[in-house]
Design an enzyme around this catalytic site. Structure first.
Site, PDB file in Angstrom:
ATOM      1  N   GLY A 163      51.342  29.978  31.133  1.00  0.00           N
ATOM      2  CA  GLY A 163      51.560  28.790  31.759  1.00  0.00           C
ATOM      3  C   GLY A 163      52.298  28.723  32.914  1.00  0.00           C
ATOM      4  CB  CYS A 164      52.583  26.565  35.910  1.00  0.00           C
ATOM      5  SG  CYS A 164      52.602  24.994  35.231  1.00  0.00           S
ATOM      6  CG  PHE A 165      57.034  24.378  33.581  1.00  0.00           C
ATOM      7  CD1 PHE A 165      58.063  24.039  34.481  1.00  0.00           C
ATOM      8  CD2 PHE A 165      56.739  23.054  33.016  1.00  0.00           C
ATOM      9  CE1 PHE A 165      58.400  22.916  35.067  1.00  0.00           C
ATOM     10  CE2 PHE A 165      56.755  21.746  33.596  1.00  0.00           C
ATOM     11  CZ  PHE A 165      57.800  21.688  34.851  1.00  0.00           C
ATOM     12  CB  ALA A 166      55.210  29.776  30.540  1.00  0.00           C
TER      13      ALA A 166
END
Length: 324
Positions: A134-137
């Site tokens: 994921g992007c935030f991840a």
């Protein structure tokens, strides 16, 4: 040439993936599957591709392509694979969260490897199926992995991150409407964001204790990019932390440690992650910035494809940010 298929190419990540593949020297697009836009020109949906391609969306798939990218909404990738089959030689990269957690990584006999090259490059090279992070991840893991490896995350970790409106996807909603988002900012899903699971598993992969992650995600009034800050107790000197990060990322092609404070424009439209460290008393502040659609999604997917096929990791990803 690597023949690639894209499932669900009408959204932001699909559009960026098409752009990257059109300019990749070792890959070509075989089909872009869409149930809502079949027969229509791709450039009519992704207007930045006008003059770049005459491809049309397809209502059928080619089961024998070398690789398939699943750019579907969360929960829909598993449904698609239940209803459609590909050859035993076809590799799959899923950009949803369906297979990211260890408990979900085995599906229909396929084992999905978590596709963060800065952590699992060897495994990615040997994999046939990838769960793209994921992007935030991605932004948060890259900010914390060196500390996790050395066992420096025993205390509670506080994380604050702000993302652009493209992180919410192309479908309009109350909080993505221009009149709401413009000149505005807000938090959402405080301390419960769905990326916390994959972040926790990656940080714990070294076998060291990791304190509770207190994550506050925010919506920004800009289109793309993520700026994440995390801070934790650190007894060493700033120079010790800088050396630790430099050592960890010395062979990372797209992750760079900056001595100067960083900002979003340095990474937007690139596959780069920039990291800056700041020490105040006994607290270490780590800042990381990425483009949520590239290093946080489609760019990292191409990076993973390159590794899976034994290509140069950065092939097709020589992109420059526009800082002015």
């Amino acid at each position: 040439m690597i023949k690639a298929g894209i499932i669900g190419g009408s959204g932001y990540t699909g559009g960026e993936l098409i752009r990257l593949l059109l300019n990749h020297p070792k890959a070509e697009i075989d089909f872009v599957y869409s149930t809502t836009r079949a027969g229509k020109k791709i450039a009519h949906t992704h207007q930045d591709l006008l003059g770049q391609t005459d491809l049309k969306f397809s209502d059928s798939i080619n089961e024998t392509v070398a690789i398939v990218f699943l750019c579907l909404g969360h929960g829909n990738s598993s449904k698609f694979l239940e209803e459609n089959t590909f050859s035993d030689q076809t590799k799959i990269i899923d950009l949803s969260n369906d297979f990211r957690l260890q408990q979900d990584s085995v599906f229909q006999g396929k084992t999905f490897v978590y596709g963060l090259p800065e952590l699992f490059k060897k495994e990615i090279k040997e994999a046939n199926f990838i769960a793209n992070p994921g992007c935030f991840a991605t932004a948060i893991q890259l900010a914390l992995l060196p500390l996790a490896k050395e066992g420096f995350l025993k205390n509670e970790v506080h994380i604050n991150a702000i993302t652009g409106s493209t992180g919410a996807g192309i479908k309009p909603s109350e909080t993505t409407h221009f009149s709401w988002r413009n000149n505005n900012a807000s938090w959402y899903k405080p301390f419960t964001h769905q990326h916390l699971g994959e972040i926790g598993e990656s940080l714990s992969s070294f076998g060291n204790k990791v304190g509770k992650l207190q994550f506050l995600p925010n919506r920004g009034n800009f289109p793309r990019g993520i700026l994440a800050t995390a801070y934790n107790k650190f007894d060493g000197r700033l120079e010790d932390a800088q050396n630790l990060f430099q050592d960890y990322y010395q062979e990372a092609l797209f992750t760079n440690i900056s001595e100067e404070p960083i900002h979003l424009k340095q990474v937007v439209n690139t596959n780069n992650c920039h990291i800056h460290l700041h020490k105040h008393e006994d607290v270490l502040l780590i800042t990381s910035v990425i483009d949520n659609l590239l290093k946080g999604a489609s760019g990292q997917a191409i990076e993973n494809m390159n590794l899976m096929f034994g290509l140069e990791e950065g092939l097709g990803l020589q992109l420059k940010a526009g800082v002015f």
